[in-house]
Structure formats: structure tokens, C-alpha cells
Design a protein around this motif. Structure first.
Motif, short mmCIF file in Angstrom:
data_model
loop_
_atom_site.label_atom_id
_atom_site.label_comp_id
_atom_site.label_asym_id
_atom_site.label_seq_id
_atom_site.Cartn_x
_atom_site.Cartn_y
_atom_site.Cartn_z
N VAL A 353 -19.18 1.70 12.90
CA VAL A 353 -17.77 1.82 12.52
C VAL A 353 -17.06 2.59 13.63
CG1 VAL A 353 -18.25 1.74 10.03
CG2 VAL A 353 -18.23 3.95 11.21
N LEU A 354 -15.77 2.81 13.48
CA LEU A 354 -15.03 3.60 14.46
C LEU A 354 -14.47 4.86 13.80
CD1 LEU A 354 -13.00 0.89 16.42
CD2 LEU A 354 -15.15 1.98 17.08
N PRO A 355 -14.51 6.00 14.51
CA PRO A 355 -13.96 7.23 13.96
C PRO A 355 -12.44 7.29 14.15
CG PRO A 355 -14.86 7.67 16.13
CD PRO A 355 -15.15 6.21 15.83
N ARG A 356 -11.80 8.17 13.41
CA ARG A 356 -10.36 8.41 13.56
C ARG A 356 -10.00 8.74 14.99
NH1 ARG A 356 -6.19 9.72 15.27
NH2 ARG A 356 -4.47 10.89 14.32
N SER A 357 -10.88 9.45 15.71
CA SER A 357 -10.59 9.87 17.08
C SER A 357 -10.45 8.70 18.05
CB SER A 357 -11.67 10.83 17.58
OG SER A 357 -12.95 10.23 17.50
N ALA A 358 -10.90 7.50 17.65
CA ALA A 358 -10.74 6.32 18.51
C ALA A 358 -9.30 5.82 18.52
CB ALA A 358 -11.66 5.20 18.03
N PHE A 359 -8.46 6.40 17.68
CA PHE A 359 -7.09 5.90 17.53
C PHE A 359 -6.05 6.99 17.78
CE2 PHE A 359 -9.99 3.39 14.99
CZ PHE A 359 -9.73 2.12 15.47
#
Length: 396
Positions: A353-359
Motif C-alpha cells: 500500500v502507500l503511506p500518507r507521506s507519499a502524497f
């Protein structure tokens, strides 16, 4: 190496970095379920593929005008006129190899060093990256869970200064699946008119909605001339690898965007553009069927995540992402943040999955943790992934 300083301002798209790691682990023999990449798992419809094949056979393999071939620009103008209730001419359309070039070229055409650009945060990371690359000043406006992942327009109003040049909108929204309401759009349009601002409206997910009504800010009074619509074929027609997108804007700006294209890639692949005409003018039942399947997947993944202790997932109205709040899950596992939970799931549950920090970086005062799941994969895969996550949470 002596590199240009501007490269220090250029970011990246973390989804592709996670994809590279997923592929590395798969090569090493790991069975990874990936919810990381935002790409429909459907194949391009057969009639569109055949149009591209026929175009190659008919020798549409040469240069085309930088702004795109006239028949495609006319088809796009007709499509936008129908779906946004606007009067659009072909000379207001610029065709590009994917949607990202519109972001890149519009920011280079409109933003001088020191100009401020307001953009959604969390949001598609390329917005902030290119703002910085142009010498502009990125100004994040929070996308809030308590507002069903919409913009707090009162906060947006506070962020506008005499240096503000452009507002970037994205609805339906990546990474949250949230959508701007008609009230939100009306307020933002009023601000744009009052402060003489441009708006870049990223509408790439406009056809992928599940009950919420899509609206384009360009359709509101006085907004067509100051709005650049970004749309394309990747998501709606499962044509990610074709690289075909477009911008719709006032014709004076369109001339400058086409000139930037001339200086960079000359033009968009000609036979791919023939596929784009078929996509817009041919049967649309594929799109309706794909959206119905996405809705079933959305319901499955949201319900499944909400059944896992520590996860709280709002049901989105658009795109193909969920953005669960995992603050309690991190606390239960003793993990410091969502990035740590993302790593835990990847290496201990074989789920990507992707973390919030990727955005984007946290907004001021932001304390909650999130993960982004793309449900552009089968219901069986979603069910297996949820089972792995639940087990990893239970055994930790």
C-alpha cells in the motif's frame, strides 16, 4: 557531476518507487498483493485497440501537429461540451502524451519564480514537485477527513495572497476518493474571480463516480476562460500505457502550451490519437461496466477495512482509492507512523500500500495517520489482501 540546482527541487511519484520494490520482492519469490499503483486492471477495449492497429497499418506513423490532430481535438471539444455543458472549440484543446504534461506545461506557462500556487494536500505528488521546479512557491490546502476529504474552502480563502497565481483542484481526488461539492466549487469560483486567479482542474477521474455528482468548476459563470481542464484516456478507458491526455483552456493559452510541446516532444504519437478518437466516439458500455465493477470493489474493501481493528475507512464517491485512517492501528502495533505500518504490511503480510507521506508533507496541526489502497484489482485479490492484513494485525 555538476548538475543544475533546479534538479534539487524536483520530486517524484512514490507509487512507482513502491512498485519497483514490489517487483523486486516478486522476483525474489515473494507473493505480493499490491494495492499501491493507480492503474485499472482492465484491458483496453478491443475496438480501441483495433483502431490503433488499423492506424498503424494505414501509415499514421508520422509527425502530427503539436497540439494534436484536428479530428481528435474536435472529438475532445465535443466530449467536453457535452459533459461540462460548455461551448468548446478545437483550438481550445491541446493533446499531450498523458495527463502529466498538462501539469508541467501549464505551470511553466503561468508561474514565475516567487508566484504562489495553492494545491490539495494530501494530493498527487507531481503538483508540488513541478511547482517547485518552476520556482513557484507551493501552498498546500488541507484535504480533510471530517469534510469527507474535500477542501476546507474557508481555509483556502485564508491562503490567498497578492502572490497567488493559480489554484489546483482534483475531483474526484487522488488519494482519498473525495469529491468537491457544488457549494465548494461555487465558493472556489467566487475566490478565483475576485482575486483574478487561474484554476487547473484535474478531472482525470471524472467518469469514475458512484453516486456523488461530478461537477467541473469550468461550467460556472466566468470560469471557462480562467480554467484549464486536465483529462485523458488512462483511467476512463484503461489506456495507461498508450499515454494520451489533453488540456482544455482558452485558445490564447493553448497556443503557448502547443509551443512548449514543440520544444519538448514535438507531438503526441499519431496512431495513438486515432485510438483516442475511437475511445470518445465509439461504444461507452465498457466504461459503465468498469465503474460498476469498481463500485463493487469499493464496497468490499471499505467494509473489509472497517472490520479490522484499528482501521477506519470512509466510503469514497469517486476514483478507485480508499484512504483509511490507521492512527489506532499504529498505536496498537507501537508503530510511529503510517510509513512504518506500510513497511510492516509489505514485509510481514506481503501486502503493498502507500503511506500518507507519499502524497505530501503533513499539514500544520495534522496528527492522523492514513494509508492509500488502490482497489484497481479483482474482488478475489482484495479479499485475500484483507485477510492477510487482518492476520498481520492479529498476530502482531
Amino acid at each position: 557531476m555538476k548538475l543544475a540546482h533546479r534538479l534539487t527541487q524536483l520530486g517524484t511519484e512514490n507509487a512507482f518507487e513502491v512498485l519497483n520494490e514490489v517487483n523486486r520482492l516478486k522476483t525474489a519469490g515473494r507473493d505480493i498483493i499490491s494495492f499501491a499503483i493507480g492503474e485499472p486492471d482492465f484491458d483496453t477495449p478491443e475496438h480501441i485497440k483495433q483502431a490503433g492497429i488499423t492506424a498503424i497499418q494505414d501509415n499514421f506513423t508520422h509527425y502530427s501537429p503539436s497540439a494534436g490532430i484536428l479530428p481528435l481535438r474536435e472529438a475532445i471539444a465535443g466530449y467536453i461540451a457535452k459533459t461540462r455543458s460548455l461551448c468548446v472549440n478545437h483550438d481550445e484543446v491541446v493533446v499531450t502524451p498523458g495527463g502529466k504534461p498538462i501539469i508541467y506545461y501549464v505551470l511553466h506557462a503561468l508561474v514565475d519564480p516567487g508566484d504562489e500556487v495553492i494545491y490539495p494536500n494530501p494530493g498527487f505528488p507531481i503538483y508540488e514537485s513541478v511547482i517547485r521546479f518552476t520556482g513557484g512557491i507551493p501552498v498546500p490546502v488541507p484535504i480533510l477527513e471530517e469534510k469527507d476529504f474535500s477542501i476546507d474552502t474557508a481555509e483556502l480563502e485564508k491562503l490567498i495572497t497578492p502572490k497567488t497565481k493559480l489554484i489546483i483542484l482534483n475531483s474526484p481526488h487522488n488519494p482519498t476518493g473525495g469529491m468537491l461539492t457544488a457549494k465548494d466549487l461555487a465558493h472556489i469560483a467566487d475566490l478565483a474571480r475576485r482575486h483574478d486567479l487561474w484554476v487547473l482542474s484535474d478531472e482525470i477521474y471524472s467518469r469514475i463516480t458512484y453516486g456523488g455528482t461530478f461537477g467541473s468548476i469550468s461550467s460556472l459563470p466566468g470560469m471557462q476562460e480562467r480554467t484549464i481542464i486536465l483529462d485523458g484516456f488512462s483511467k476512463t478507458y484503461a489506456m495507461t500505457g498508450w499515454r494520451l491526455g489533453y488540456g482544455v483552456m482558452n485558445k490564447e493559452l493553448a497556443v503557448h502550451i502547443a509551443r512548449l510541446i514543440t520544444n519538448c516532444e514535438s507531438c503526441t504519437n499519431t496512431f495513438v490519437q486515432l485510438g483516442g478518437i475511437e475511445a470518445l466516439t465509439g461504444p461507452q458500455d465498457f466504461v459503465d461496466g468498469m465503474v460498476d465493477e469498481f463500485k463493487a470493489r469499493r464496497d468490499l474493501i471499505a467494509a473489509g477495512l472497517n472490520s479490522i481493528p484499528g482501521f477506519s475507512c470512509k466510503i469514497p464517491n469517486g476514483a478507485f482509492y480508499v484512504f483509511p485512517n490507521i492512527t489506532e492501528a499504529c498505536r496498537r502495533l507501537g508503530l510511529p507512523d503510517g510509513k512504518a505500518l506500510q513497511q510492516h504490511l509489505l514485509y510481514n503480510a506481503n501486502v503493498a500500500v502507500l503511506p500518507r507521506s507519499a502524497f505530501g508533507k503533513r499539514n500544520s496541526g495534522e496528527t492522523q495517520e492514513y494509508l492509500r489502497f488502490s482497489y484497481a484489482t479483482s474482488c478475489d485479490t482484495i479479499a485475500e489482501g484483507l485477510e492477510r492484513i487482518e492476520k498481520a494485525m492479529r498476530l502482531s
